[in-house]
Design a protein around this motif. Structure first.
Motif, mmCIF file in Angstrom:
data_model
loop_
_atom_site.group_PDB
_atom_site.id
_atom_site.type_symbol
_atom_site.label_atom_id
_atom_site.label_comp_id
_atom_site.label_asym_id
_atom_site.label_seq_id
_atom_site.Cartn_x
_atom_site.Cartn_y
_atom_site.Cartn_z
ATOM 1 N N TYR A 128 91.567 -27.160 33.024
ATOM 2 C CA TYR A 128 92.155 -25.969 32.395
ATOM 3 C C TYR A 128 93.309 -26.368 31.480
ATOM 4 O O TYR A 128 93.490 -25.800 30.398
ATOM 5 C CB TYR A 128 92.636 -24.978 33.448
ATOM 6 C CG TYR A 128 93.072 -23.653 32.866
ATOM 7 C CD1 TYR A 128 92.142 -22.806 32.248
ATOM 8 C CD2 TYR A 128 94.397 -23.236 32.924
ATOM 9 C CE1 TYR A 128 92.532 -21.593 31.706
ATOM 10 C CE2 TYR A 128 94.793 -22.028 32.381
ATOM 11 C CZ TYR A 128 93.858 -21.206 31.777
ATOM 12 O OH TYR A 128 94.253 -20.005 31.225
ATOM 13 N N TRP A 159 85.706 -20.188 31.211
ATOM 14 C CA TRP A 159 86.962 -19.464 31.393
ATOM 15 C C TRP A 159 86.812 -17.952 31.195
ATOM 16 O O TRP A 159 87.391 -17.178 31.953
ATOM 17 C CB TRP A 159 88.019 -20.038 30.450
ATOM 18 C CG TRP A 159 88.118 -21.515 30.588
ATOM 19 C CD1 TRP A 159 87.880 -22.451 29.624
ATOM 20 C CD2 TRP A 159 88.420 -22.254 31.783
ATOM 21 N NE1 TRP A 159 88.019 -23.717 30.140
ATOM 22 C CE2 TRP A 159 88.363 -23.635 31.457
ATOM 23 C CE3 TRP A 159 88.753 -21.877 33.085
ATOM 24 C CZ2 TRP A 159 88.606 -24.631 32.400
ATOM 25 C CZ3 TRP A 159 88.991 -22.881 34.024
ATOM 26 C CH2 TRP A 159 88.925 -24.226 33.678
ATOM 27 N N GLU A 160 86.014 -17.529 30.218
ATOM 28 C CA GLU A 160 85.769 -16.101 30.055
ATOM 29 C C GLU A 160 84.510 -15.650 30.780
ATOM 30 O O GLU A 160 84.417 -14.505 31.215
ATOM 31 C CB GLU A 160 85.676 -15.741 28.566
ATOM 32 C CG GLU A 160 86.988 -15.900 27.824
ATOM 33 C CD GLU A 160 86.896 -15.455 26.374
ATOM 34 O OE1 GLU A 160 85.831 -14.939 25.985
ATOM 35 O OE2 GLU A 160 87.883 -15.640 25.642
ATOM 36 N N PHE A 177 85.089 -16.997 35.042
ATOM 37 C CA PHE A 177 86.363 -16.499 35.565
ATOM 38 C C PHE A 177 86.853 -15.232 34.879
ATOM 39 O O PHE A 177 87.945 -14.746 35.179
ATOM 40 C CB PHE A 177 87.437 -17.594 35.470
ATOM 41 C CG PHE A 177 87.161 -18.767 36.354
ATOM 42 C CD1 PHE A 177 87.374 -18.689 37.715
ATOM 43 C CD2 PHE A 177 86.659 -19.950 35.831
ATOM 44 C CE1 PHE A 177 87.102 -19.769 38.544
ATOM 45 C CE2 PHE A 177 86.379 -21.035 36.639
ATOM 46 C CZ PHE A 177 86.598 -20.939 38.003
ATOM 47 N N GLY A 178 86.071 -14.699 33.970
ATOM 48 C CA GLY A 178 86.419 -13.426 33.353
ATOM 49 C C GLY A 178 87.764 -13.413 32.644
ATOM 50 O O GLY A 178 88.411 -12.361 32.551
ATOM 51 N N GLY A 179 88.175 -14.589 32.129
ATOM 52 C CA GLY A 179 89.468 -14.658 31.443
ATOM 53 C C GLY A 179 90.661 -14.555 32.376
ATOM 54 O O GLY A 179 91.788 -14.348 31.921
ATOM 55 N N ARG A 180 90.430 -14.727 33.675
ATOM 56 C CA ARG A 180 91.507 -14.512 34.653
ATOM 57 C C ARG A 180 91.772 -15.752 35.506
ATOM 58 O O ARG A 180 92.262 -15.634 36.631
ATOM 59 C CB ARG A 180 91.152 -13.338 35.565
ATOM 60 C CG ARG A 180 91.047 -12.004 34.860
ATOM 61 C CD ARG A 180 90.591 -10.903 35.809
ATOM 62 N NE ARG A 180 91.480 -10.764 36.954
ATOM 63 C CZ ARG A 180 91.210 -9.982 38.012
ATOM 64 N NH1 ARG A 180 90.063 -9.305 38.063
ATOM 65 N NH2 ARG A 180 92.063 -9.903 39.019
ATOM 66 N N GLU A 230 94.114 -17.844 35.428
ATOM 67 C CA GLU A 230 95.522 -18.000 35.802
ATOM 68 C C GLU A 230 95.936 -17.070 36.943
ATOM 69 O O GLU A 230 97.013 -17.242 37.518
ATOM 70 C CB GLU A 230 96.402 -17.775 34.578
ATOM 71 C CG GLU A 230 96.227 -18.871 33.523
ATOM 72 C CD GLU A 230 97.136 -18.689 32.326
ATOM 73 O OE1 GLU A 230 98.035 -17.817 32.372
ATOM 74 O OE2 GLU A 230 96.949 -19.420 31.334
ATOM 75 N N ASP A 231 95.095 -16.102 37.262
ATOM 76 C CA ASP A 231 95.292 -15.273 38.454
ATOM 77 C C ASP A 231 94.757 -16.078 39.636
ATOM 78 O O ASP A 231 93.557 -16.092 39.914
ATOM 79 C CB ASP A 231 94.534 -13.953 38.302
ATOM 80 C CG ASP A 231 94.703 -13.020 39.495
ATOM 81 O OD1 ASP A 231 95.048 -13.490 40.601
ATOM 82 O OD2 ASP A 231 94.440 -11.810 39.331
ATOM 83 N N ARG A 232 95.627 -16.768 40.305
ATOM 84 C CA ARG A 232 95.247 -17.734 41.335
ATOM 85 C C ARG A 232 94.299 -17.140 42.378
ATOM 86 O O ARG A 232 93.254 -17.712 42.690
ATOM 87 C CB ARG A 232 96.517 -18.266 42.011
ATOM 88 C CG ARG A 232 96.267 -19.255 43.142
ATOM 89 C CD ARG A 232 97.571 -19.552 43.874
ATOM 90 N NE ARG A 232 97.375 -20.452 44.986
ATOM 91 C CZ ARG A 232 97.510 -21.776 44.924
ATOM 92 N NH1 ARG A 232 97.851 -22.345 43.783
ATOM 93 N NH2 ARG A 232 97.309 -22.528 45.986
ATOM 94 N N TYR A 292 92.426 -14.490 42.273
ATOM 95 C CA TYR A 292 91.134 -14.109 41.712
ATOM 96 C C TYR A 292 90.265 -15.337 41.480
ATOM 97 O O TYR A 292 89.078 -15.349 41.824
ATOM 98 C CB TYR A 292 91.324 -13.361 40.394
ATOM 99 C CG TYR A 292 90.008 -13.006 39.728
ATOM 100 C CD1 TYR A 292 89.253 -11.928 40.181
ATOM 101 C CD2 TYR A 292 89.515 -13.780 38.683
ATOM 102 C CE1 TYR A 292 88.034 -11.631 39.600
ATOM 103 C CE2 TYR A 292 88.287 -13.484 38.088
ATOM 104 C CZ TYR A 292 87.554 -12.404 38.548
ATOM 105 O OH TYR A 292 86.348 -12.115 37.986
ATOM 106 N N ALA A 293 90.851 -16.379 40.889
ATOM 107 C CA ALA A 293 90.080 -17.593 40.608
ATOM 108 C C ALA A 293 89.545 -18.213 41.893
ATOM 109 O O ALA A 293 88.396 -18.663 41.953
ATOM 110 C CB ALA A 293 90.935 -18.595 39.847
#
Length: 244
Positions: free
Chosen positions: A144, A166-167, A170-173, A175-177, A179-180
């Motif tokens: 990343y 990444w999109e 992980f749906g663009g998220r 950096e949301d620990r 959620y990832a």
């Protein structure tokens, strides 16, 4: 033995010692493998997400006689645009993507593992896993970070990884620990639910040679052969971000 000594042992099926860990060349005339045929002939499909030991698994599969495709092979073979076409539905040229390989791990093939299972119904499936929190930290500090480092990747690489990783995943998220990490855990469960149990090995690198060799039906290497652990976080950072 260190990794250099391991590499010198060569492929355990053909005995060729030309870069056995890092690059089992499919052009070696001495290697009498089915993978040299011009057809899609994957025997092993790795479905673990990046930073679960996929690069180490690549090296191990090369050693065991299964020339292995990986993200690094895509870059080396100049196949980024080919994969953009495949993943966008413009092409189904799987033979060009995997010509000469008997195994595949890591991105981008993990995004199409169900299709590959259809094309290679006899292939065995390996799901590499690790602790969720350490996985997240490793991805954040390596791939990343590389994605967000100007000049580290070509424009085509950035498009590919953005759309499908990444999109996409992980749906663009990322950096949301939390959620990832939930995406990672959902992927693991999805694979377990989808792949028939008799075709699946859930594998942590810490388990070493025995479960992997038993699953693949190949002999164990000599007793003094350490299981390779390649491309660790510190190694990745040292190679890719030397001036950071």
């Amino acid at each position: 033995m260190d990794e250099v000594q391991i590499a010198k042992q060569g492929c355990m099926r053909c005995g060729n010692n030309d870069n056995a860990l890092d690059d089992h060349s499919v052009l070696n005339a001495s290697c009498n493998l089915e993978s040299r045929e011009e057809k899609l002939n994957l025997k092993v499909i790795g479905v673990g997400l990046c930073r679960t030991g996929t690069y180490s698994l690549r090296g191990v599969l090369n050693m065991l006689g299964f020339p292995c495709y990986h993200y690094s092979e895509m870059r080396k073979n100049n196949q980024i645009n080919l994969w953009l076409d495949i993943l966008s539905g413009k092409s189904e040229d799987w033979k060009s993507a995997f010509s000469g390989y008997m195994a595949t791990v890591d991105f981008p093939s993990i995004t199409v593992y169900r299709k590959l299972m259809e094309l290679c119904p006899e292939a065995k499936i390996i799901l590499t896993v690790r602790d969720t929190q350490t996985w997240y930290e490793s991805v954040k500090d390596t791939v990343y970070r590389a994605y967000n480092t100007p000049g580290d990747q070509s424009p085509s690489q950035l498009v590919l990884s953005r759309l499908k990783m990444w999109e996409g995943l992980f749906g663009g998220r990322f950096e949301d620990r939390e959620y990832a990490m939930s995406v990672y855990e959902a992927h693991v469960e999805s694979v377990k639910n989808y792949v028939p149990a008799h075709k699946l090995l859930v594998f942590n690198l810490k388990e070493g040679w025995l479960p992997l060799c038993n699953f693949l039906g190949v002999p164990l290497p000599p007793a003094d052969t350490p299981f390779p652990h390649l491309n660790k976080t510190a190694q990745f950072i040292g190679c890719r971000f030397k001036e950071a």
